[in-house]
Design a protein around this motif. Structure first.
Motif, short mmCIF file in Angstrom:
data_model
loop_
_atom_site.label_atom_id
_atom_site.label_comp_id
_atom_site.label_asym_id
_atom_site.label_seq_id
_atom_site.Cartn_x
_atom_site.Cartn_y
_atom_site.Cartn_z
N CYS A 106 -3.73 -11.89 10.46
CA CYS A 106 -2.75 -11.38 9.55
C CYS A 106 -2.85 -9.88 8.98
O CYS A 106 -2.37 -9.28 8.15
CB CYS A 106 -2.73 -12.22 8.06
SG CYS A 106 -4.28 -12.11 7.14
N GLY A 107 -3.82 -9.38 9.87
CA GLY A 107 -4.14 -7.88 9.65
C GLY A 107 -5.36 -7.40 9.16
O GLY A 107 -5.55 -6.30 8.87
N GLY A 108 -6.24 -8.47 8.71
CA GLY A 108 -7.64 -8.28 8.32
C GLY A 108 -8.16 -7.10 9.19
O GLY A 108 -8.12 -7.27 10.58
N MET A 109 -9.18 -6.15 8.59
CA MET A 109 -9.57 -5.15 9.46
C MET A 109 -11.18 -4.86 9.57
O MET A 109 -11.68 -4.27 10.41
CB MET A 109 -9.10 -3.76 8.87
CG MET A 109 -7.42 -3.54 9.52
SD MET A 109 -6.62 -2.34 8.37
CE MET A 109 -7.16 -0.86 9.26
N ALA A 110 -11.79 -5.26 8.68
CA ALA A 110 -13.15 -5.17 8.52
C ALA A 110 -13.79 -6.47 7.78
O ALA A 110 -13.37 -7.12 7.10
CB ALA A 110 -13.46 -3.96 7.87
N LEU A 111 -15.13 -6.59 8.13
CA LEU A 111 -16.12 -7.59 7.55
C LEU A 111 -17.11 -6.58 6.82
O LEU A 111 -17.72 -5.76 7.26
CB LEU A 111 -16.86 -8.24 8.77
CG LEU A 111 -16.19 -9.28 9.41
CD1 LEU A 111 -17.21 -10.13 10.17
CD2 LEU A 111 -15.38 -10.23 8.73
N GLU A 112 -17.48 -7.45 5.53
CA GLU A 112 -18.50 -6.70 4.74
C GLU A 112 -19.91 -7.41 5.42
O GLU A 112 -20.32 -8.42 5.17
CB GLU A 112 -18.50 -7.12 3.24
CG GLU A 112 -19.47 -6.21 2.39
CD GLU A 112 -18.94 -6.65 0.98
OE1 GLU A 112 -18.08 -5.92 0.34
OE2 GLU A 112 -19.31 -7.74 0.63
N VAL A 113 -20.46 -6.39 6.41
CA VAL A 113 -21.57 -6.81 6.97
C VAL A 113 -22.88 -7.02 6.19
O VAL A 113 -23.61 -7.81 6.43
CB VAL A 113 -21.88 -6.17 8.47
CG1 VAL A 113 -23.17 -6.31 9.20
CG2 VAL A 113 -20.58 -6.33 9.56
N ALA B 11 -16.85 -2.52 10.08
CA ALA B 11 -18.07 -2.87 9.37
C ALA B 11 -18.12 -2.30 8.04
O ALA B 11 -18.19 -0.97 7.78
CB ALA B 11 -19.47 -2.78 9.94
N SER B 12 -18.34 -3.00 7.03
CA SER B 12 -18.36 -2.45 5.63
C SER B 12 -19.69 -2.76 5.08
O SER B 12 -20.33 -3.84 5.52
CB SER B 12 -17.23 -2.66 4.66
OG SER B 12 -17.24 -2.13 3.28
N SER B 13 -20.08 -1.82 4.00
CA SER B 13 -21.57 -2.53 3.27
C SER B 13 -21.28 -1.98 1.99
O SER B 13 -20.66 -0.85 1.64
CB SER B 13 -22.65 -1.55 4.19
OG SER B 13 -22.80 -0.49 3.56
N GLY B 14 -21.72 -3.08 1.01
CA GLY B 14 -21.64 -2.65 -0.36
C GLY B 14 -22.31 -3.54 -1.14
O GLY B 14 -22.79 -4.86 -0.75
N SER B 15 -22.94 -2.93 -2.13
CA SER B 15 -23.95 -3.65 -3.00
C SER B 15 -23.33 -4.93 -3.77
O SER B 15 -24.07 -5.98 -4.38
CB SER B 15 -24.74 -2.91 -3.89
OG SER B 15 -23.83 -2.23 -4.63
N ASP B 16 -22.07 -5.07 -4.17
CA ASP B 16 -21.71 -5.66 -5.16
C ASP B 16 -22.17 -5.71 -6.58
O ASP B 16 -22.34 -6.61 -7.31
CB ASP B 16 -21.66 -7.16 -4.81
CG ASP B 16 -20.48 -8.28 -5.49
OD1 ASP B 16 -19.78 -7.66 -6.11
OD2 ASP B 16 -20.56 -9.30 -5.16
N PHE B 17 -22.61 -4.48 -6.71
CA PHE B 17 -23.31 -4.01 -7.91
C PHE B 17 -22.34 -4.70 -9.49
O PHE B 17 -21.37 -4.15 -9.31
CB PHE B 17 -23.49 -2.73 -8.26
CG PHE B 17 -24.18 -2.01 -9.43
CD1 PHE B 17 -25.39 -2.29 -9.57
CD2 PHE B 17 -23.45 -1.29 -10.37
CE1 PHE B 17 -26.07 -1.88 -10.85
CE2 PHE B 17 -23.84 -1.02 -11.59
CZ PHE B 17 -25.46 -1.05 -11.82
N HIS B 18 -23.00 -5.22 -10.24
CA HIS B 18 -22.48 -5.59 -11.62
C HIS B 18 -23.30 -4.99 -12.58
O HIS B 18 -22.59 -4.57 -13.62
CB HIS B 18 -22.51 -6.94 -11.66
CG HIS B 18 -21.30 -7.81 -10.94
ND1 HIS B 18 -21.46 -7.94 -9.54
CD2 HIS B 18 -20.07 -8.33 -11.40
CE1 HIS B 18 -20.18 -8.51 -9.11
NE2 HIS B 18 -19.45 -8.85 -10.13
N GLU B 19 -24.56 -4.98 -12.64
CA GLU B 19 -25.32 -4.68 -13.74
C GLU B 19 -26.92 -4.33 -13.13
O GLU B 19 -27.16 -4.94 -12.22
CB GLU B 19 -25.42 -5.39 -15.04
CG GLU B 19 -25.95 -6.78 -14.54
CD GLU B 19 -25.80 -7.86 -15.69
OE1 GLU B 19 -25.71 -7.62 -16.75
OE2 GLU B 19 -25.39 -9.21 -15.11
N GLU B 20 -27.38 -3.72 -14.05
CA GLU B 20 -28.81 -3.15 -13.49
C GLU B 20 -29.81 -4.59 -13.42
O GLU B 20 -29.80 -5.48 -14.22
CB GLU B 20 -29.63 -2.48 -14.66
CG GLU B 20 -30.89 -2.03 -14.17
CD GLU B 20 -31.49 -0.80 -15.13
OE1 GLU B 20 -30.97 -0.71 -16.31
OE2 GLU B 20 -32.49 -0.55 -14.82
N GLY B 21 -30.48 -4.30 -12.42
CA GLY B 21 -31.31 -5.53 -12.01
C GLY B 21 -32.24 -5.34 -11.05
O GLY B 21 -32.05 -4.38 -10.28
#
Ligand code: AMP
Ligand code: MN
Ligand code: MN
Ligand code: MN
Length: 388
Positions: free
Chosen positions: A253-260, A284-294
């Motif tokens: 359906c047009g998805g382009m990247a995976l969060e590897v 390929a993507s990269s992300g912390s999914d940061f919500h709060e300090e930990g």
């Protein structure tokens, strides 16, 4: 050992279930040496413009070498830097500028499962996207009411209103907000425990929600000129076979990247996602999914992207935003050890957490923890325990 990347394409503000305001998260990004930060709140884009404006303001201060310009205060003398990949530790103001990527993390339903799709580089004013956001806002509102009612039947007084009172006015309430509320009531030992006890599927305060389908979500992101990224594909706990079916449907359906790469991945997951990326031809993507300090999840933390993949920040949309196609992931490798003062602060924080909820202070300050060099062995044992 931890790595800190200069590029982080998944984060939350207090417009949804993050603890920091857009301005605070941008300040934290500068202090951790980020060059690219995507704001990707759940089903809304409310934090994006404020974050972009703050980044612009601080970039100007950096270029003017203003005394108020942000500093990289995670690299103080008492942190031990093991190495820097793709760059140097000392950087000029030009090398420290920050671009905020307009993003969103949209909920979707696929075969009765809740799947998250991050849209990067979206036009936040696009009508198709804003229509979808309006529909999801309604679903979130109804679900938050329903969860609140269930919690009230389970003995939480006035749950909906009191949970909302802990969030920013007008913020979209997620289960993450309810988890913090339950924790603050002393009814679970952690937010994770609140999920296990109340909020996860099959638990007494779980409410099934029908989000838009994967094709609907992808279409809205594409209509807004964005790049659809399948978020944290391993966190759905699918079999390999089922995950491949999801990848097939997403691609079709047009998805382009995976969060590897994301924070706190299990060993082997990143390698498997790398293979999927190659097989399906995803960026390929990269992300912390940061919500709060930990301790284990922070902006840029432990999100190294395998070098052989095509990074999603090398797309036309990124270039249009001013991100150079030559930009490489710069990784600062740091060993952490608390100083005696920080040990004392941590003990005080633990004591604070043990006090009755009503007496506690609200989270949300931007503090960067800096560590001493001594006793690496003890820390690397702790690191290994954390990664297992
Ligand atoms: P929702 O979109 O309302 O279903 O909420 C999902 C959000 O809840 C996620 O993005 C996380 O921030 C949070 N969440 C999910 N699982 C957990 C967990 N086990 N412990 C703590 N927070 C969680
Ligand atoms: Mn969340
Ligand atoms: Mn998610
Ligand atoms: Mn997220």
């Amino acid at each position: 050992m931890s790595t800190i990347s200069n590029i982080d394409l998944h984060s939350h503000t207090n417009a949804s279930d993050g603890a920091l305001s857009p301005e605070q998260i941008v300040a934290r990004a500068f202090s951790r040496g980020l060059n690219v930060l995507a704001i990707s709140d759940h089903d809304l884009i409310a934090g994006v413009k404020a974050a972009q404006a703050e980044a612009h303001r601080l970039n100007e201060l950096l270029l003017a070498q203003d005394p108020e310009a942000p500093v990289e205060n995670f690299i103080k003398a008492n942190a031990r830097i093991l190495g820097v990949t793709n760059g140097t530790l000392e950087r000029s103001p030009q090398e420290r500028l920050l671009t905020v990527v307009p993003g969103i993390e949209l909920s979707s339903t696929w075969n009765n499962e809740q799947i998250h799709i991050v849209g990067l580089f979206v036009d936040v004013d696009n009508p198709e996207l804003t229509n979808l956001i309006a529909r999801h806002k309604l679903s979130r509102h109804e679900r938050a009411e329903a969860i609140g009612e269930k919690l009230e039947r389970l003995g939480f007084t006035d749950a909906r209103a009191r949970c909302a009172a802990q969030a920013t006015p007008g913020a979209a309430i997620t289960r993450g907000n309810y988890a913090r509320f339950i924790y603050s009531e002393g009814k679970a030992e952690s937010t994770d425990a609140a999920f296990h006890k109340y909020l996860a599927r099959g638990k007494p305060a779980y409410v099934q929600t029908r989000w838009s389908s994967v094709p609907e979500v992808v279409e809205a992101i594409l209509a807004a000129g964005g790049v659809p990224v399948l978020a944290h594909p391993r966190r759905y706990h699918f079999t390999n076979h089922r995950l491949r079916r999801l990848c097939t449907d997403f691609k079709d359906c047009g998805g382009m990247a995976l969060e590897v790469s994301s924070s706190q991945q299990k060993p082997g997951d990143r390698d498997y996602l790398k293979q999927l990326c190659e097989q399906f031809g995803f960026a390929a993507s990269s992300g912390s999914d940061f919500h709060e300090e930990g301790p284990f999840r922070d902006l840029g933390q432990n999100i190294d992207l395998p070098e052989s993949l095509t990074p999603v920040w090398r797309c036309a949309q990124a270039e249009a935003l001013g991100i150079s196609p030559d930009l490489k992931q710069r990784l600062v490798e740091v060993t952490y050890k608390k100083s005696p003062a920080e040990e004392a602060a941590a003990a005080a924080a633990a004591a604070e957490a043990a006090r009755p909820a009503a007496a506690r202070t609200a989270p949300g300050t931007v503090t960067i923890t800096v560590f001493h060099q001594e006793d690496d062995a003890q820390q690397s044992a702790a690191d290994q325990a954390a990664q297992s």
